[in-house]
Design a protein around this motif. Structure first.
Motif: not given
Length: 144
Positions: A120-122, A34-42, A111-114
């Motif tokens: 998500x894995x980290x 999935x896409x890493x989203x600021x609103x939910x995932x972060x 934070x270092x992953x693009x």
């Protein structure tokens, strides 16, 4: 003292729930690509990190002022602790510090992953390991 103990015990339910939610969210995001989203995932991951650190601070305060922490070690010595005392005075604080270090490493690495999957894995791996360590050293007999 009793207020701190109660706060540490009841706040743990919230921390465990949020940490579990962040871990499961990261694992499903990782496996589902999935896409890493600021609103939910972060925000969920950051909230779990912050609450975990607050819980650690409360626990460290209890360690230094409670009769079950440093005072028990000073009074009885390391060899004089029974298994329940050893869990509260040594194992619980030590393992939880390691667990929080793992959670913090997972946050820092993401934070270092693009790539979204790598983020998500980290979080999934390190938060999951931290959660397992925390669950392994909860004094279940006294907590429930």
């Amino acid at each position: 003292m009793e207020i701190l103990k109660s706060l540490h015990s009841y706040f743990a339910y919230i921390v465990l729930f949020i940490l579990l939610a962040a871990t499961l969210n990261a694992i499903t995001g990782w496996l589902g690509k999935k896409e890493f989203r600021f609103e939910k995932d972060l925000r969920l991951s950051l909230f779990a990190l912050i609450l975990s650190h607050i819980q650690l601070l409360i626990g460290l305060i209890l360690f230094f002022v409670s009769a079950n922490g440093l005072k028990a070690i000073q009074t009885l010595g390391m060899g004089g602790l029974n298994s329940a005392s050893r869990l509260l005075a040594i194992e619980h604080p030590f393992i939880n510090i390691i667990a929080l270090a793992l959670i913090t490493i997972g946050w820092s690495r993401h934070k270092k992953k693009l790539d979204d999957t790598a983020k998500f894995k980290s979080i999934g791996i390190f938060y999951g390991l931290g959660l397992l360590l925390i669950l392994s050293r909860i004094p279940w007999g006294q907590w429930l």
